[in-house]
Design a protein around this motif. Sequence first.
Motif, mmCIF file in Angstrom:
data_model
loop_
_atom_site.group_PDB
_atom_site.id
_atom_site.type_symbol
_atom_site.label_atom_id
_atom_site.label_comp_id
_atom_site.label_asym_id
_atom_site.label_seq_id
_atom_site.Cartn_x
_atom_site.Cartn_y
_atom_site.Cartn_z
ATOM 1 N N ASP A 354 0.566 -1.379 0.094
ATOM 2 C CA ASP A 354 -0.120 -0.122 -0.066
ATOM 3 C C ASP A 354 0.900 1.194 -0.152
ATOM 4 O O ASP A 354 0.665 2.052 -1.000
ATOM 5 C CB ASP A 354 -0.896 -0.201 1.131
ATOM 6 C CG ASP A 354 -2.054 -1.097 1.385
ATOM 7 O OD1 ASP A 354 -2.148 -1.731 -0.082
ATOM 8 O OD2 ASP A 354 -2.672 -1.213 2.145
ATOM 9 N N PHE A 355 1.311 1.477 1.141
ATOM 10 C CA PHE A 355 2.405 2.829 1.278
ATOM 11 C C PHE A 355 3.857 2.788 0.085
ATOM 12 O O PHE A 355 3.830 3.830 -0.558
ATOM 13 C CB PHE A 355 2.824 3.015 2.694
ATOM 14 C CG PHE A 355 3.303 4.418 3.015
ATOM 15 C CD1 PHE A 355 2.909 5.478 2.377
ATOM 16 C CD2 PHE A 355 4.520 4.436 3.868
ATOM 17 C CE1 PHE A 355 3.695 6.430 2.645
ATOM 18 C CE2 PHE A 355 5.154 5.620 4.247
ATOM 19 C CZ PHE A 355 4.435 6.794 3.516
ATOM 20 N N LEU A 358 2.576 3.110 -3.308
ATOM 21 C CA LEU A 358 1.918 4.394 -3.772
ATOM 22 C C LEU A 358 2.886 5.299 -3.949
ATOM 23 O O LEU A 358 3.276 5.973 -5.246
ATOM 24 C CB LEU A 358 1.202 5.030 -2.601
ATOM 25 C CG LEU A 358 0.422 6.361 -2.723
ATOM 26 C CD1 LEU A 358 -0.528 6.340 -4.115
ATOM 27 C CD2 LEU A 358 -0.083 6.966 -1.504
ATOM 28 N N PHE A 417 -4.128 4.748 6.684
ATOM 29 C CA PHE A 417 -3.836 3.639 5.497
ATOM 30 C C PHE A 417 -5.157 3.673 4.704
ATOM 31 O O PHE A 417 -5.093 3.170 3.582
ATOM 32 C CB PHE A 417 -3.313 2.279 6.278
ATOM 33 C CG PHE A 417 -2.011 2.377 6.159
ATOM 34 C CD1 PHE A 417 -1.202 1.732 5.442
ATOM 35 C CD2 PHE A 417 -1.254 3.156 7.378
ATOM 36 C CE1 PHE A 417 0.332 1.735 5.465
ATOM 37 C CE2 PHE A 417 0.128 3.154 7.396
ATOM 38 C CZ PHE A 417 0.807 2.438 6.440
ATOM 39 N N ILE A 420 -4.473 6.151 2.040
ATOM 40 C CA ILE A 420 -3.186 5.646 1.224
ATOM 41 C C ILE A 420 -3.940 4.592 0.025
ATOM 42 O O ILE A 420 -3.655 4.570 -1.134
ATOM 43 C CB ILE A 420 -2.154 4.762 2.180
ATOM 44 C CG1 ILE A 420 -1.482 5.935 2.738
ATOM 45 C CG2 ILE A 420 -1.400 4.007 1.219
ATOM 46 C CD1 ILE A 420 -0.506 5.123 3.801
ATOM 47 N N ASN A 424 -4.189 4.790 -3.938
ATOM 48 C CA ASN A 424 -3.878 3.870 -4.928
ATOM 49 C C ASN A 424 -5.042 3.603 -5.864
ATOM 50 O O ASN A 424 -4.868 3.443 -7.174
ATOM 51 C CB ASN A 424 -3.404 2.330 -4.062
ATOM 52 C CG ASN A 424 -2.039 2.532 -3.727
ATOM 53 O OD1 ASN A 424 -1.195 2.838 -4.602
ATOM 54 N ND2 ASN A 424 -1.625 2.155 -2.581
ATOM 55 N N ILE A 455 0.560 12.060 -0.676
ATOM 56 C CA ILE A 455 1.735 11.332 -0.159
ATOM 57 C C ILE A 455 2.305 12.200 0.958
ATOM 58 O O ILE A 455 2.798 11.594 2.009
ATOM 59 C CB ILE A 455 2.979 10.880 -1.251
ATOM 60 C CG1 ILE A 455 2.324 9.971 -2.197
ATOM 61 C CG2 ILE A 455 4.017 10.596 -0.582
ATOM 62 C CD1 ILE A 455 3.098 9.504 -3.319
ATOM 63 N N VAL A 458 -0.106 12.406 4.141
ATOM 64 C CA VAL A 458 0.023 11.056 5.130
ATOM 65 C C VAL A 458 1.333 10.899 5.645
ATOM 66 O O VAL A 458 1.394 10.145 6.746
ATOM 67 C CB VAL A 458 -0.504 9.888 4.160
ATOM 68 C CG1 VAL A 458 -1.814 10.149 3.589
ATOM 69 C CG2 VAL A 458 0.415 9.274 2.974
ATOM 70 N N THR A 459 2.525 11.026 4.886
ATOM 71 C CA THR A 459 3.729 10.797 5.419
ATOM 72 C C THR A 459 3.838 11.535 6.600
ATOM 73 O O THR A 459 4.638 11.067 7.643
ATOM 74 C CB THR A 459 4.839 11.176 4.361
ATOM 75 O OG1 THR A 459 4.604 10.474 3.290
ATOM 76 C CG2 THR A 459 6.182 11.109 4.964
#
Length: 509
Positions: A354-355, A358, A417, A420, A424, A455, A458-459
């Motif tokens: 997932d992460f 992406l 997530f 995330i 995707n 990105i 979420v990061t």
Amino acid sequence: MKNIFITTPIYYVNDVPHIGHSYTTIIADVLSRYQRLLGNNVFFLTGTDEHGQKIEKSAEQRGLQPRELVDSVVLRYKELWEKLNISYDYFVRTTDEQHKRIVQEVFQKIYEKGYIYLGNYEGLYCSPCESYFTATQAVEGKCPDCGRDLVLLQEEAFFFKLSAFQDKLLAYIKQNEQFVLPHTRKNEVVSFIEQGLEDLCISRSSISWGIEVPELGIELKNKHYIYVWFDALLNYITAIQYMENEKVFQQHWPAYVQLIGKDILKFHCIIWPAMLMALDLELPEHVFGHGFIYQGGEKMSKSKGNVLDPNKIIEEYSVDAFRYYITREIVFGLDGTYSDVNMRQRYNSDLANDFGNLLNRTLSMMGRYFEFKVGKSNEAQLSEAELILKKEVHDLEIRIRQNMQDFKLSIVLEDIFSVIRKANKYIEDNMPWKLYKEEQIDKLSNIMIQLLETIKVVTTWLSPFMPQTAQKVYEQLNISWQEKNLYNWGYFKEGMLLNKPEPLFPRKE
């Protein structure tokens, strides 16, 4: 900007650190990093509890002096905390001169206020737990906590008037709903207090590895050393220079949250608050008693030989994968289980698929379609799908702030997530490769910027949980770690350069 004081228990150094110690400390680190992310002034305290009979006996069995033993074990803690990226501000040791000096000052102060008196102790004592118990608390003559034999002790001792605070404690806990967390723990504490509190024996004359009771101007039969739990609890205020630097102390106290395992609930939610009341100090805002970590359905213990070494898990999966797993898989406040099967599954599905996927796909497409240079964004041309993704990212902040306030860490990760996975899906639905072939460059540019912003956000929210990974992502996005408010939308501008992708989490087959 708020002052936020976060503490772990201080860990007893009769043996090396294990996964349980790591769990509490990682949680404290996540909370501290999150508060710093919001711009707050954080003081994160951890440390080691180094006095008492268990240390004395353990050192004797190994042919060491107590100081030699504690120094070697403390080093193991510090090495592991460094490996786990624990961002503590102060590491307190109960053998520190500052700690010993202030403990003696506090003992004298409470004595002068009439809450400590000299008497004779006769009762049941558990040497492994270093705890005293009444006959009614004993279970068939054995320790109610560890099940080992209790011994009858008779000696001159100092007592703390815990009974004097029974009504005040009960009223405070009932009136302050957020003091003992989670709320199920509050019921345990209230029930214990309602059974009646007895005065607490707080000195020993049969051991010498501890802090000596200060000169009080009274005649004693023997030298007295302060009971290890009384000494240890005071670390939370000795570390911030109580009675020695009023400005420093006032800046940090009261604590925002004190994290503990549920097995030391009585000490932190009854004895510790009573000690603070005796000193006329405010109580912490929250005391959070988390659950235990099990393996194969059993609570981990050295005697069973099933204690997990965090170092081995880190070597296999990486520091951040370990940090992610125990904060995502274990609901904070409940008991949880460590399973290598689940760890591998989380690693491959959440982190690699997932992460990691992406980031890798997005940067690879940016290289292929735009030579790693951010294109033009046109907000007016955003499609419904783009607006939906942008709203998801915006709403994520609202949910995170509320859940972090409620210490619902696993839900925070679940929400991150979820976004995330939606990002995707956004790639699959919008097929950037098709837009490139059709030369719809403006629309393609919009889509890629949406992905880059998602990105980045979420990061940033993941950074308290996975600081090393966040640093790697920022490097690939060519963002400085020192940038402020990276959780806000609208960072990427036309012409900004990105770096080539590198795998974050290679799959474990």
